[in-house]
Design a protein around this motif. Structure first.
Motif, PDB file in Angstrom:
ATOM      1  N   GLN A  20       0.837  -1.197   0.000  1.00 33.11           N
ATOM      2  CA  GLN A  20       0.000   0.000   0.000  1.00 33.11           C
ATOM      3  C   GLN A  20       0.882   1.261   0.000  1.00 33.11           C
ATOM      4  N   LEU A  21       0.383   2.286  -0.670  1.00 33.03           N
ATOM      5  CA  LEU A  21       0.975   3.622  -0.598  1.00 33.03           C
ATOM      6  C   LEU A  21       0.285   4.347   0.546  1.00 33.03           C
ATOM      7  N   ARG A  22       1.039   4.830   1.509  1.00 32.77           N
ATOM      8  CA  ARG A  22       0.453   5.421   2.721  1.00 32.77           C
ATOM      9  C   ARG A  22       0.771   6.914   2.819  1.00 32.77           C
ATOM     10  N   VAL A  23      -0.065   7.586   3.592  1.00 31.92           N
ATOM     11  CA  VAL A  23       0.070   9.038   3.740  1.00 31.92           C
ATOM     12  C   VAL A  23       1.408   9.400   4.369  1.00 31.92           C
ATOM     13  N   ARG A  24       1.814   8.641   5.365  1.00 27.53           N
ATOM     14  CA  ARG A  24       3.087   8.875   6.042  1.00 27.53           C
ATOM     15  C   ARG A  24       3.822   7.549   6.210  1.00 27.53           C
ATOM     16  N   GLY A  25       5.089   7.633   6.576  1.00 28.84           N
ATOM     17  CA  GLY A  25       5.844   6.418   6.839  1.00 28.84           C
ATOM     18  C   GLY A  25       5.388   5.795   8.150  1.00 28.84           C
ATOM     19  N   GLY A  26       4.924   4.567   8.116  1.00 22.21           N
ATOM     20  CA  GLY A  26       4.418   3.898   9.313  1.00 22.21           C
ATOM     21  C   GLY A  26       3.239   3.018   8.971  1.00 22.21           C
ATOM     22  N   VAL A  27       3.170   1.847   9.596  1.00 23.18           N
ATOM     23  CA  VAL A  27       2.121   0.874   9.247  1.00 23.18           C
ATOM     24  C   VAL A  27       0.739   1.336   9.663  1.00 23.18           C
ATOM     25  N   LYS A  28       0.654   2.293  10.568  1.00 22.99           N
ATOM     26  CA  LYS A  28      -0.646   2.771  11.024  1.00 22.99           C
ATOM     27  C   LYS A  28      -1.168   3.948  10.208  1.00 22.99           C
ATOM     28  N   SER A  29      -0.376   4.433   9.278  1.00 23.77           N
ATOM     29  CA  SER A  29      -0.811   5.555   8.449  1.00 23.77           C
ATOM     30  C   SER A  29      -1.876   5.092   7.462  1.00 23.77           C
ATOM     31  N   ALA A  30      -2.789   6.006   7.121  1.00 29.26           N
ATOM     32  CA  ALA A  30      -3.894   5.670   6.216  1.00 29.26           C
ATOM     33  C   ALA A  30      -3.376   5.342   4.815  1.00 29.26           C
ATOM     34  N   VAL A  31      -4.129   4.487   4.133  1.00 30.41           N
ATOM     35  CA  VAL A  31      -3.756   4.019   2.803  1.00 30.41           C
ATOM     36  C   VAL A  31      -4.286   4.978   1.736  1.00 30.41           C
ATOM     37  N   ILE A  32      -3.386   5.389   0.840  1.00 26.39           N
ATOM     38  CA  ILE A  32      -3.787   6.239  -0.288  1.00 26.39           C
ATOM     39  C   ILE A  32      -4.288   5.367  -1.434  1.00 26.39           C
ATOM     40  N   GLU A  33      -3.504   4.366  -1.804  1.00 29.07           N
ATOM     41  CA  GLU A  33      -3.913   3.448  -2.862  1.00 29.07           C
ATOM     42  C   GLU A  33      -3.130   2.141  -2.746  1.00 29.07           C
ATOM     43  N   GLU A  34      -3.675   1.115  -3.382  1.00 25.74           N
ATOM     44  CA  GLU A  34      -3.021  -0.193  -3.415  1.00 25.74           C
ATOM     45  C   GLU A  34      -2.001  -0.213  -4.554  1.00 25.74           C
ATOM     46  N   LEU A  35      -0.818  -0.760  -4.260  1.00 25.79           N
ATOM     47  CA  LEU A  35       0.217  -0.916  -5.277  1.00 25.79           C
ATOM     48  C   LEU A  35       0.424  -2.403  -5.525  1.00 25.79           C
ATOM     49  N   ALA A  36       0.460  -2.794  -6.777  1.00 23.16           N
ATOM     50  CA  ALA A  36       0.621  -4.205  -7.142  1.00 23.16           C
ATOM     51  C   ALA A  36       2.074  -4.500  -7.494  1.00 23.16           C
ATOM     52  N   ALA A  37       2.448  -5.741  -7.292  1.00 24.49           N
ATOM     53  CA  ALA A  37       3.784  -6.178  -7.674  1.00 24.49           C
ATOM     54  C   ALA A  37       4.003  -5.887  -9.155  1.00 24.49           C
ATOM     55  N   GLY A  38       5.135  -5.281  -9.469  1.00 30.66           N
ATOM     56  CA  GLY A  38       5.449  -4.919 -10.853  1.00 30.66           C
ATOM     57  C   GLY A  38       5.171  -3.461 -11.171  1.00 30.66           C
ATOM     58  N   ASP A  39       4.396  -2.760 -10.330  1.00 34.47           N
ATOM     59  CA  ASP A  39       4.159  -1.332 -10.541  1.00 34.47           C
ATOM     60  C   ASP A  39       5.483  -0.575 -10.404  1.00 34.47           C
ATOM     61  N   GLN A  40       5.604   0.491 -11.166  1.00 38.42           N
ATOM     62  CA  GLN A  40       6.801   1.326 -11.066  1.00 38.42           C
ATOM     63  C   GLN A  40       6.477   2.599 -10.304  1.00 38.42           C
ATOM     64  N   VAL A  41       7.400   3.053  -9.486  1.00 42.78           N
ATOM     65  CA  VAL A  41       7.237   4.295  -8.735  1.00 42.78           C
ATOM     66  C   VAL A  41       8.488   5.145  -8.906  1.00 42.78           C
ATOM     67  N   ILE A  42       8.320   6.447  -8.737  1.00 45.94           N
ATOM     68  CA  ILE A  42       9.453   7.376  -8.698  1.00 45.94           C
ATOM     69  C   ILE A  42       9.853   7.544  -7.240  1.00 45.94           C
ATOM     70  N   VAL A  43      11.112   7.308  -6.944  1.00 49.78           N
ATOM     71  CA  VAL A  43      11.609   7.415  -5.570  1.00 49.78           C
ATOM     72  C   VAL A  43      12.062   8.853  -5.322  1.00 49.78           C
ATOM     73  N   LEU A  44      11.374   9.511  -4.388  1.00 48.72           N
ATOM     74  CA  LEU A  44      11.671  10.911  -4.096  1.00 48.72           C
ATOM     75  C   LEU A  44      12.638  11.061  -2.929  1.00 48.72           C
ATOM     76  N   ASP A  45      12.541  10.129  -1.968  1.00 49.38           N
ATOM     77  CA  ASP A  45      13.412  10.200  -0.796  1.00 49.38           C
ATOM     78  C   ASP A  45      13.395   8.845  -0.095  1.00 49.38           C
ATOM     79  N   GLN A  46      14.516   8.454   0.461  1.00 51.45           N
ATOM     80  CA  GLN A  46      14.591   7.191   1.195  1.00 51.45           C
ATOM     81  C   GLN A  46      15.094   7.423   2.610  1.00 51.45           C
TER      82      GLN A  46
END
Length: 568
Positions: A180-206
């Motif tokens: 899941q893509l979440r609002v903030r870093g943390g397992v308790k943060s709300a989910v923005i959308e579901e991400l499936a295996a194979g989806d590509q994302v742009i990494v902004l910060d790690q």
């Protein structure tokens, strides 16, 4: 005894079980993944069906777009700020205007119709520009794309658009397993959308355990680092839908030495030979010939073909000065500049007069333009550049030394559309100044040149120097001054037996004396010595040349310094 032991064991077991259940609950509360869904309308702050959030690159903008009748719009100011600053809102004419190097394209607000001075009338099946309920001008992004290279992708549920104007290298990754893509870093943060295996994302910060990413649906949120794989860099393919036309320029193969000729009327044309008789290395002359004379764009002209013929025989090009000063008390520059027909009337008349007399160019000297009229002035500059380009005329523009309060003169745009940008490197202290001081100290001139070449190619920049100075009188706290030509200033110094000393701060000879009535008289001399200092700065910045205001006010020795600079 055995009967009592069994209940105790049961009680202990129950306590253990309850403890385990409680511990499991605590564990789940702390470490289990929340399934709470983020309200996406709230996420984007969507307030209505027509409201559209904007992502520019990887940033959410405060500004909003609109979805009206199936077409996406941005407000005019945002279009200029983020996409293309060459659009002009002709509020007085209810038009949206765009200029290219050889055409003016005008769209009527509230319609799909637009017309080019080059290609004629055309029409789109949407409103190109429209007024919002609050009077804000909205511009269709599809129309902006006709003249601008940017990528534009729209999304619904909720409404948001992705705009890209830069295509720089970025870090991308593949989702390794459903997450899941979440609002903030943390397992308790709300989910923005579901991400499936194979989806590509742009990494902004790690960070240590979480990464900030942007999904293909242009949602920005956080995923766990262990859900990312194949992290690599990638450069997007730039959009090249629009072929940006080239603004061609006339560039002389010699260093410019232009003298302003303040003719002050038709009879002033007869002073040409006298004024240039001692002017060594002069190669351009700019007579004050064209004046805006009324609010309909009328022009008064002192242009003379015989003057041009004489100048040409002397080896001088003639760049006709076009000004708004002579009739400033009877004209409104807001009226003159804000209407397409008055802009056209001025341009047509100025070009006609210049071509008819055989002159080589136009030098635009529009002064005291207000910030409110800045966009109209720059649009006039663009349109005049088209006419000059079409007629093979050199187009130069006079400007104040750049300061934050005259940014609306837009040196950057001038540097694109004009052939030469002239900085009037004087009037640091002027007739209305509240304190006495130099007309053109070295630091003032140097900063003016440096700030100009930061925006304009140095090969297009000309610095104008003063052939005059000011004598300042201070009495009872009141400051007044009078302008003196260089030659008259020398007489003033002699007549009042003023002793001059070199002032390293201004790089000028300075003198003062006190009158019998207690008036303090001060002068910062403009002379060969101060001019040589300015020329050194001009040479070190490798600019296109020099201009002088104005011919006939100088001492003869300055031409040796100027000639050495021009020939150097």
């Amino acid at each position: 005894m055995k009967k009592k032991v069994i209940p105790a064991i049961i009680i202990i077991a129950l306590i253990f079980i309850i403890g385990c259940i409680y511990a499991l609950q605590i564990y789940r509360e702390r470490f289990s993944y929340s399934e709470e869904k983020k309200d996406l309308n709230e996420y984007f702050d969507i307030t209505s069906d027509t409201d559209v959030a904007i992502l520019l690159g990887n940033d959410y903008l405060e500004e909003r777009a609109k979805l009206l009748d199936g077409t996406y719009y941005m407000d005019f100011n945002s279009v200029r700020k983020y996409l293309n600053r060459r659009f002009y809102y002709g509020k007085s004419d209810e038009t949206l205007v765009y200029t290219t190097p050889d055409a003016i394209i005008t769209a009527k607000i509230g319609t799909g119709k637009y017309e080019s001075t080059k290609d004629g009338a055309q029409e789109e099946d949407y409103q190109i520009a429209r007024l919002d309920d609050d009077g804000t001008l909205l511009v269709a992004l599809d129309y902006v794309k006709k003249y601008t290279n940017f990528s534009f992708k729209s999304f619904t549920e909720p409404n948001h658009i992705q705009l890209d104007t830069k295509w720089e290298e970025q870090e991308v990754a593949t989702i390794s397993k459903d997450t899941q893509l979440r609002v903030r870093g943390g397992v308790k943060s709300a989910v923005i959308e579901e991400l499936a295996a194979g989806d590509q994302v742009i990494v902004l910060d790690q960070m240590e355990k979480w990464a900030k990413v942007k999904s293909t649906d242009s949602f920005i949120g956080f995923v766990e680092n262990n859900k990312l794989k194949d992290i690599t860099t990638q450069t997007p393919i730039p959009v090249t839908d629009y072929a940006e036309p080239e603004y061609t320029s006339i560039k002389k193969d010699f260093k410019i030495n232009m003298g302003f000729h303040n003719v002050k009327g038709p009879s002033g044309n007869d002073t040409l030979s006298e004024l240039v008789s001692n002017a060594k290395s002069l190669n351009v002359i700019s007579p004050t010939w064209l004046m805006v004379s009324d609010n309909s764009g009328g022009i008064t002209s002192y242009a003379s073909s015989s003057y041009v013929n004489s100048a040409h025989k002397m080896g001088l090009e003639v760049w006709v000065l076009f000004e708004n000063i002579t009739y400033k008390d009877s004209i409104s520059m807001s009226e003159v500049l804000s209407h397409a027909d008055t802009r056209k009337a001025m341009i047509d008349a100025a070009v006609k007069e210049t071509v008819a007399c055989g002159a080589d160019g136009i030098n635009l000297d529009f002064e005291s333009i207000s910030g409110e009229d800045g966009q109209s002035y720059v649009e006039f500059v663009r349109e005049l550049s088209i006419a000059c380009r079409a007629n093979g005329l050199v187009f130069s523009i006079d400007n104040y030394v750049p300061m934050h309060f005259n940014d609306h003169y837009d040196l950057t745009e001038q540097g694109i559309v004009a052939d030469y940008v002239i900085i009037m490197g004087y009037d640091e202290h002027y007739g209305g100044s509240s304190e006495a001081g130099s007309v053109a100290s070295l630091s003032y001139v140097e900063n003016g040149i440096i700030n100009t070449v930061a925006k304009v190619d140095p090969s297009k920049v000309i610095n104008a120097v003063p052939f005059y100075t000011r004598v300042w009188q201070t009495k009872d706290g009141k400051v007044t001054s009078k302008a003196y030509p260089m030659n008259n200033a020398k007489e003033y110094i002699s007549n009042h037996s003023i002793s001059l000393e070199w002032d390293p701060e201004t790089a000028q000879n300075y003198g003062e004396y006190t009158s019998s009535d207690g008036t303090l008289n001060q002068i910062w001399m403009e002379d060969k010595a101060s001019l040589e200092q300015k020329l050194t700065v001009m040479k070190s910045n490798n600019i296109a040349g020099i201009a002088e205001w104005s011919l006939g006010m100088e001492t003869s020795d300055v031409w040796d310094a100027i000639s050495a600079y021009v020939g150097g």
